[in-house]
Design an enzyme around this catalytic site. Structure first.
Site, PDB file in Angstrom:
ATOM      1  N   GLU A  93       0.831  -1.202   0.000  1.00 32.31           N
ATOM      2  CA  GLU A  93       0.000   0.000   0.000  1.00 32.31           C
ATOM      3  C   GLU A  93       0.868   1.256   0.000  1.00 32.31           C
ATOM      4  O   GLU A  93       0.785   2.101   0.888  1.00 32.31           O
ATOM      5  CB  GLU A  93      -0.978  -0.069   1.172  1.00 32.31           C
TER       6      GLU A  93
ATOM      7  N   HIS B 143     -18.696  -8.350   5.449  1.00 29.09           N
ATOM      8  CA  HIS B 143     -17.328  -7.921   5.704  1.00 29.09           C
ATOM      9  C   HIS B 143     -16.692  -8.832   6.727  1.00 29.09           C
ATOM     10  O   HIS B 143     -17.232  -9.011   7.823  1.00 29.09           O
ATOM     11  CB  HIS B 143     -17.291  -6.470   6.202  1.00 29.09           C
ATOM     12  N   HIS B 144     -15.564  -9.439   6.364  1.00 30.09           N
ATOM     13  CA  HIS B 144     -14.783 -10.262   7.275  1.00 30.09           C
ATOM     14  C   HIS B 144     -13.404  -9.646   7.442  1.00 30.09           C
ATOM     15  O   HIS B 144     -12.523  -9.886   6.613  1.00 30.09           O
ATOM     16  CB  HIS B 144     -14.577 -11.677   6.712  1.00 30.09           C
ATOM     17  N   GLU B 145     -13.213  -8.839   8.455  1.00 29.45           N
ATOM     18  CA  GLU B 145     -11.847  -8.425   8.774  1.00 29.45           C
ATOM     19  C   GLU B 145     -11.260  -9.558   9.608  1.00 29.45           C
ATOM     20  O   GLU B 145     -11.731  -9.826  10.713  1.00 29.45           O
ATOM     21  CB  GLU B 145     -11.840  -7.104   9.559  1.00 29.45           C
TER      22      GLU B 145
ATOM     23  N   HIS C 288      -8.948  -7.881   0.686  1.00 27.15           N
ATOM     24  CA  HIS C 288      -8.022  -6.760   0.881  1.00 27.15           C
ATOM     25  C   HIS C 288      -6.772  -7.233   1.622  1.00 27.15           C
ATOM     26  O   HIS C 288      -6.836  -8.193   2.395  1.00 27.15           O
ATOM     27  CB  HIS C 288      -8.704  -5.661   1.697  1.00 27.15           C
TER      28      HIS C 288
ATOM     29  N   GLU D  76      -8.606   4.489   0.215  1.00 24.39           N
ATOM     30  CA  GLU D  76      -8.556   4.748   1.662  1.00 24.39           C
ATOM     31  C   GLU D  76      -7.389   5.660   2.048  1.00 24.39           C
ATOM     32  O   GLU D  76      -7.501   6.458   2.978  1.00 24.39           O
ATOM     33  CB  GLU D  76      -8.507   3.435   2.445  1.00 24.39           C
TER      34      GLU D  76
HETATM   35  C1  NOJ Z   1      -8.347  -2.101   5.394  1.00 26.13           C
HETATM   36  C2  NOJ Z   1      -9.205  -2.181   4.179  1.00 26.13           C
HETATM   37  O1  NOJ Z   1      -8.505  -1.839   3.025  1.00 26.13           O
HETATM   38  C3  NOJ Z   1     -10.396  -1.261   4.403  1.00 26.13           C
HETATM   39  O2  NOJ Z   1     -11.183  -1.200   3.234  1.00 26.13           O
HETATM   40  C4  NOJ Z   1     -11.177  -1.762   5.576  1.00 26.13           C
HETATM   41  O3  NOJ Z   1     -12.226  -0.866   5.833  1.00 26.13           O
HETATM   42  C5  NOJ Z   1     -10.305  -1.836   6.821  1.00 26.13           C
HETATM   43  N1  NOJ Z   1      -9.098  -2.564   6.542  1.00 26.13           N
HETATM   44  C6  NOJ Z   1     -11.024  -2.524   7.963  1.00 26.13           C
HETATM   45  O4  NOJ Z   1     -11.224  -3.867   7.661  1.00 26.13           O
HETATM   46 CA    CA Z   2      -6.056  -1.808   2.765  1.00 25.53          CA
END
Ligand code: NOJ
Ligand code: CA
Length: 714
Positions: free
Chosen positions: A183, A425-427, A495, A520
């Site tokens: 990034e 959404h899966h963080e 991501h 972002e």
């Molecule tokens: C980084 C991701 O690129 C972003 O899109 C996301 O909102 C945050 N992580 C939280 O998961």
């Molecule tokens: Ca990111």
């Protein structure tokens, strides 16, 4: 003789069975004869070189590996697998086929190449190594193949020693080596300047120790003094670590540098097994780099029989308000003392900044439905965000437990009644084993509530500790998550995962990745104004990017007074992104209130197609500008997008791609007279013009500007 089965004609086979000699070589050309690949064995060492129109692109470059005899980082046990080779067999073949895409920049892709396959034996050990080269009109792909054999079964690669010897001090657009992040903004410099321009600060400390100060990531885009555009990357990265490139500035030679695992080993192999393809895309016209489909052609065909559930998605998100800091993913300010499975969230006091509340989500659903979107992403819906980054535990999320103010049944029902699908959404917070353990339940939960797509993410250092985002362990994990998603008919947009290498051809439910610096970062301090004139030449070579375009308010302090970031593009540039940055899923990233301030410009985001019959690359110079025209799939409307870099410029486009003899109406969304990415980003105008295939449009673009055009038959 082993027959190559390519399944189509014409196939030419030939074979050389020669006794071992000091130097032997064999060459093949591209179908149009403009590229020439030469393979040779010299004093037992394998080499290749590549010419384009009689100019050297890759000088004589070595091939091979260093193996390691045991699993520990023990340098006494290194074992060369790059010398003492004798040539056993050679086969050549040609192939010309066309395949249909599930999604993409065009409906059909032609795969036309000549192939050279060499079988080698290391005389000192009896071990076998095959190398397969494919030469296309626009470049070269080659990979190593370890056949099933007596003397090499399970083994460890300590290093791959593939070289890419450049024929000059080219100008490169590069990001620094890092095993955990891509990034970054790109740096434009001569190869010889990489060392001095290298930044000492890494986004991930875990990556710092092993990189030389000349290591860069792929896809790497270069331009020679003679005007050749050269792109180095890889295709079909499967069960192997991602390749970086270390430059020897004395000789202008890159050597492949694989991402290590927690032990420092690079790859664990089990013959028969192949490496990914190493790719060199080359042309004297930059537009050909964007039009190249080598990366997809070198991947295996689609494995999913019924693809009816893989659909393009135009979506909004309860997202930008969190990224800018207006609202938050977490439910409570009790950080980080609350934990899933331990805390009774019905007793926890919420703060008033939680974004994924029933009320807010309904507001977005209404807006998305009113404006014709397909889906709404909601982040921060599930318990765990209080500690997601600090990770005081190895597990943070279970992917099935909503916060008390997110009523999943009610919201999915409501969304459905409005024709909107919620996007999951899966963080994972990079707790990878935790994610794998929960994956079936998490995907089943999505099915139960009618979610058809998931945005996953891998923020933070990987757990198991010591593994890297781009190592073999993680490359296997990302594919596992995609393969398992097929069983549940789920589309994946990952991501922070490894940058793509065309694997989306084989698994078209991998609809996008981030895997580069996305929008972002415009809210985390800003990106270079020419960033998106580089990404299609680098990151997008391997597959679609969830870039999240469409930001209309550039002054982020208007979203959050504590955030002084600035989005470094004009508003028209944001519209151009929908055509310039291909993806079958496209977000309108900004918030409903910002869109309502510019409804006439928002119209383009609502109208623009997602799927394309064909694409025409009209103008391109990496780092400076890109203009692309695309014909919507199954329709007759064309869309043109332009992104411009630092220098204001007049773009001149010839509309000869339109049907002859037909009058069209072009609606042009362009920079206003005073537009400038920093000083006046919201200055835009919209014009309508009658055009035909004989028209040429001249459009001024601002610094950091761009334009978008819809061209409809009238
Ligand atoms: C980084 C991701 O690129 C972003 O899109 C996301 O909102 C945050 N992580 C939280 O998961
Ligand atoms: Ca990111």
């Amino acid at each position: 003789m082993r027959l190559l089965f390519l399944g189509y004609l014409p196939i030419f086979l030939s074979m050389i069975c020669a006794p071992r000699m000091e130097a032997q070589q064999k060459e093949i050309s591209s179908p149009n004869q403009e590229l020439k690949l030469v393979f040779e064995i010299n004093e037992g060492k394998p080499f290749y070189r590549l010419e384009y129109k009689n100019q050297e692109v890759i000088r004589k470059s070595a091939l091979g590996f260093i193996l390691r005899g045991n699993a520990y980082k023990d340098t006494s046990d290194l074992d060369h697998f790059n010398d003492n080779f004798e040539w056993l067999d050679t086969q050549t073949a040609s192939s010309d086929t066309t395949w249909r895409t599930v999604w993409g920049e065009e409906s059909h892709i032609r795969d036309h190449h000549n192939e050279l396959f060499v079988s080698l034996r290391q005389s000192t050990t009896g071990r076998l190594l095959n190398i397969r080269f494919r030469v296309f009109d626009d470049g070269l792909g080659f990979r190593y193949e370890f056949p099933s054999q007596k003397h090499l079964g399970m083994f460890i690669i300590a290093d791959e020693t593939t070289e890419f010897a450049m024929n000059g001090d080219h100008e490169a657009l590069w990001i620094q080596g890092d095993y955990d992040s891509q990034e970054y903004d790109y740096t434009r410099s001569k190869l010889s300047e990489i060392k001095e321009r290298y930044k000492s600060s890494y986004q991930s400390n875990a990556s710092q120790e092993t990189f030389s100060e000349t290591g860069v990531q792929t896809a790497l885009m270069m331009k020679s003094q003679e005007g050749l555009y050269i792109n180095l990357h890889e295709a079909a990265l499967i069960d192997y670590p991602a390749m970086h490139l270390n430059l020897n500035p004395e000789t202008m030679t890159f050597v492949s540098w694989l991402t290590p695992d927690a032990w420092g080993n690079k790859a664990y192999m089990n013959a028969p097994q192949n490496t990914p393809w190493r790719t060199v895309i080359v042309s004297d016209d930059a537009r050909d780099i964007l039009a190249s489909r080598i990366t997809y052609n070198l991947n295996e065909p689609n494995t999913i029989e019924d693809t009816s559930w893989i659909k393009p998605i135009k979506f909004m998100g309860v997202w930008w308000e969190m990224i800018t800091g207006r609202s938050s993913w977490s439910y409570t300010a009790d950080l980080p003392s609350v934990h899933i499975g331990e805390t009774d969230f019905s007793k926890v006091k919420p703060h008033n900044r939680h974004g994924a509340t029933n009320e807010n989500v309904i507001r977005y659903i209404d807006f998305a439905a009113e404006h014709g979107f397909d889906a709404l992403l909601v982040e921060g819906w599930n318990i765990g965000w209080e500690d997601w980054f600090g990770k005081t535990k190895d597990y943070v999320f279970d992917f099935v437990t909503p916060y008390p103010d997110f009523d999943v049944q009610k919201l999915t029902d409501y969304a459905k009644s409005k024709g909107i699908a919620l996007m999951m959404h899966h963080e994972t917070s990079s707790s990878v084993r935790n994610y794998e353990r929960h994956l079936d339940k998490a995907y089943q939960f999505m099915k139960d509530y009618g979610y058809t797509s998931v945005k996953s993410g891998y923020v933070g250092d990987i757990i198991p500790r010591g593994e890297k985002h781009y190592g073999q362990y993680m490359v296997n994990h990302y594919l596992y998550a995609v393969q398992k998603a097929v069983d549940y008919k789920i589309m994946v947009n990952a991501h922070e995962a490894v940058r793509p290498t065309g694997v989306g051809r084989t698994y078209p439910n991998l609809v996008a990745n981030e895997s580069a610096r996305g929008t972002e970062f415009q809210a985390f301090g800003g990106s270079n104004p020419n960033h998106t004139t580089i990404l299609p030449f680098t990151r997008l070579i391997g597959g679609p990017m969830d870039y999240t375009p469409g930001v209309f308010e550039m002054d982020i302090s208007k979203m959050n007074p504590n955030n002084n970031s600035h989005v470094n593009t004009t508003l028209s540039n944001q519209l151009g992104l929908y055509v310039v940055m291909y993806s079958p899923i496209q977000m309108a990233a900004d918030t409903p209130d910002n869109y309502m301030r510019f409804p006439d410009a928002f119209q383009f985001i609502k109208d623009v197609a997602l799927e394309w019959e064909k694409s025409v690359y009209l103008e391109a110079e990496p780092g400076s500008y890109i203009t692309v025209a695309r014909l919507e799939k199954g329709g007759s409307t064309w869309y043109v997008g332009n992104n411009n870099g630092y220098e204001a410029r007049t773009s001149s486009i010839d509309l000869s791609f339109l049907d002859p003899g037909v009058t069209y109406e072009a609606t042009i969304y362009r920079d206003g007279k005073n537009a400038h990415y920093r000083k006046n980003p919201q200055d835009y105008r919209i014009e309508k013009k009658k055009v035909t295939a004989k028209s040429t449009l001249k459009i001024e673009t601002a610094s950091g500007g761009g334009y978008a055009i819809q061209i409809q038959k009238k």
